[in-house]
Scaffold this active site. Structure first.
Site, short mmCIF file in Angstrom:
data_model
loop_
_atom_site.label_atom_id
_atom_site.label_comp_id
_atom_site.label_asym_id
_atom_site.label_seq_id
_atom_site.Cartn_x
_atom_site.Cartn_y
_atom_site.Cartn_z
N GLN A 162 8.97 3.30 -0.86
CA GLN A 162 9.09 2.40 0.25
C GLN A 162 10.64 1.99 0.37
O GLN A 162 10.92 1.65 1.65
CB GLN A 162 8.66 0.86 -0.31
CG GLN A 162 7.17 0.81 -0.37
CD GLN A 162 6.58 0.86 1.02
OE1 GLN A 162 7.12 0.25 2.09
NE2 GLN A 162 5.38 1.26 0.85
N CYS A 187 -9.72 -4.00 -3.05
CA CYS A 187 -10.92 -4.20 -3.03
C CYS A 187 -11.82 -3.29 -3.73
O CYS A 187 -11.77 -2.16 -3.21
CB CYS A 187 -11.28 -4.89 -1.46
SG CYS A 187 -12.89 -5.46 -1.65
#
Length: 409
Positions: free
Chosen positions: A184, A331
């Site tokens: 990042q 998830c």
């Protein structure tokens, strides 16, 4: 046309990278072949290696090309662990920050389960910065038993920049090598491999305007690493596999472009981020910015928690309104799991489930921020109406509310 505010996931190809990729894809040649086409491909790879090394503050021989950040993280963490433990079997400990990307976290957990690693998860403060006092204490506790330290340069969810130079200073004083996931950070803030003192650093192409499927591990020339995969012995016998010439050349072009304009572009993006943050706070006063403030976070990152709603519901409703964002959470099998990053920062599960990450990049403009600020109040109101009823039911309710309130888009 959708407004794209998920540059931390993947940012669009830069024009420079696209031009190089298109040119190289039209050519043939395996860079390991000895004939003319192979030698031409090898020149393209080595030119890219030199360009990428210059952009990242490394020597060309320290650039190991991989398929991306995940492979680079696996290679660094597993390779350092196996190499260090092979030299001295008592080195079974890994010190790892609690907010790592899953590419590092899952690798460390795999070594714990299958290779007997003893893992210490380094805590972070409420802004997501690693606790240096705990790191120092753990390094002092039998340093000869530590295989490696791994701490990311900047967090992918909340954008907090870690004190990497101090981490390296503490670890090296104890004789312990350090790896950092800089996926990042590279291309967003100044990153210099040599100046950092790191032993290994992971970067990726598609975060900086390069193509998906290419990355690099920057590995110190004196650092010993056990290979994770074996084959033709490419890349210093550390990472075997035929090199993707076109993607590598495009990655280098993107890196050159990103670093050349880093100061100006980072300032432009940070100004957009600050306007976004101020606008969200004005329109949704309940929203809470997470991560370090100002220059302590990545210039393009604005991460909020929105009370009383499911982050996936808000994402879905914003998407229907033409704004693409991210929850930053994982998830599995339809069951929402709050972000491990936010939990490590001290948030409770319900608060963490209301996360929404907006990330800006080289193609972002004022109109993108305007679109988000226009769509957000209504989307948030509808997401709160859907509530925290559980992932699937919440999404279904959000969809129903959206169709009723937005005319199905």
């Amino acid at each position: 046309m959708s407004v794209y505010l998920d540059h931390a996931a993947t940012t669009p190809l830069s024009p420079e990278a696209l031009a190089v990729l298109t040119r190289e894809l039209a050519r043939t040649g395996n860079p390991s072949s000895l004939h003319g086409s192979g030698r031409r491909a090898r020149r393209a790879v080595e030119d890219a290696r030199e360009a990428l090394a210059a952009a990242a503050g490394a020597h060309p021989s320290e650039v190991i090309f991989t398929s991306g950040g995940t492979e680079s993280d696996n290679l660094a963490v597993k390779g350092l662990f196996w190499s260090r433990a092979g030299e001295k079997p008592a080195r079974w400990r890994i010190l790892c920050s609690a907010v790592e990307h899953h590419a590092v976290m899952d690798t460390v957990e795999w070594l714990e389960r299958h290779e007997g690693a003893d893992v210490t998860w380094l805590p972070v403060d409420s802004e997501g910065a690693v606790d240096l006092a705990v790191l120092e204490t753990e390094l002092a506790r039998d340093p000869d038993s530590i295989a490696l330290v791994t701490v990311m340069w900047a967090n992918n969810e909340v954008g907090t920049i870690q004190p990497i130079h101090r981490v390296v200073e503490l670890a090296h004083a104890a004789g312990v090598p350090v790896h950092s996931d800089a996926v990042q950070a590279f291309g967003s803030v100044p990153v210099d491999f040599k100046a950092s003192g790191l032993d290994a650093m992971s970067i990726s192409g598609h975060k900086i305007g390069g193509p998906v499927g290419v990355g690099a591990l920057l590995l110190g020339r004196s650092v010993k690493l056990t290979p994770v995969q074996h084959g033709g012995g490419q890349e210093r016998d550390v990472r075997s596999g035929t090199l993707d010439t076109a993607s590598i050349a495009a990655f280098a072009a993107a890196a050159e472009n990103a670093v050349a304009g880093l100061g100006t572009e980072s300032a432009r993006i940070a100004a957009l981020r600050d306007r976004l943050v101020d606008g969200v706070r004005e329109r949704v006063p309940e929203a809470v910015l997470r991560g370090a403030p100002g220059n302590g976070r990545l210039p393009g990152n604005a991460h909020f928690t929105f009370p009383g709603c499911e982050g996936d519901s808000l994402l879905f409703l914003l998407d229907l309104a033409g704004v693409e964002s991210s929850t930053g959470s994982a998830c599995t099998a339809g069951v929402p799991r709050p972000s491990h990053v936010l939990l490590a920062m001290g948030l409770d599960e319900e608060t963490a489930r209301g996360a929404q990450r907006f990330t800006l990049g080289h193609s972002s403009k004022d109109e993108d921020v305007d679109a988000l600020l226009a769509a957000l109040p209504g989307a948030y109101a509808r997401a709160r109406q859907a509530g925290m009823a559980g992932h699937e039911s919440s999404i279904q309710t959000a969809g129903t509310v959206a169709r009723q309130g937005l005319g199905g888009r």
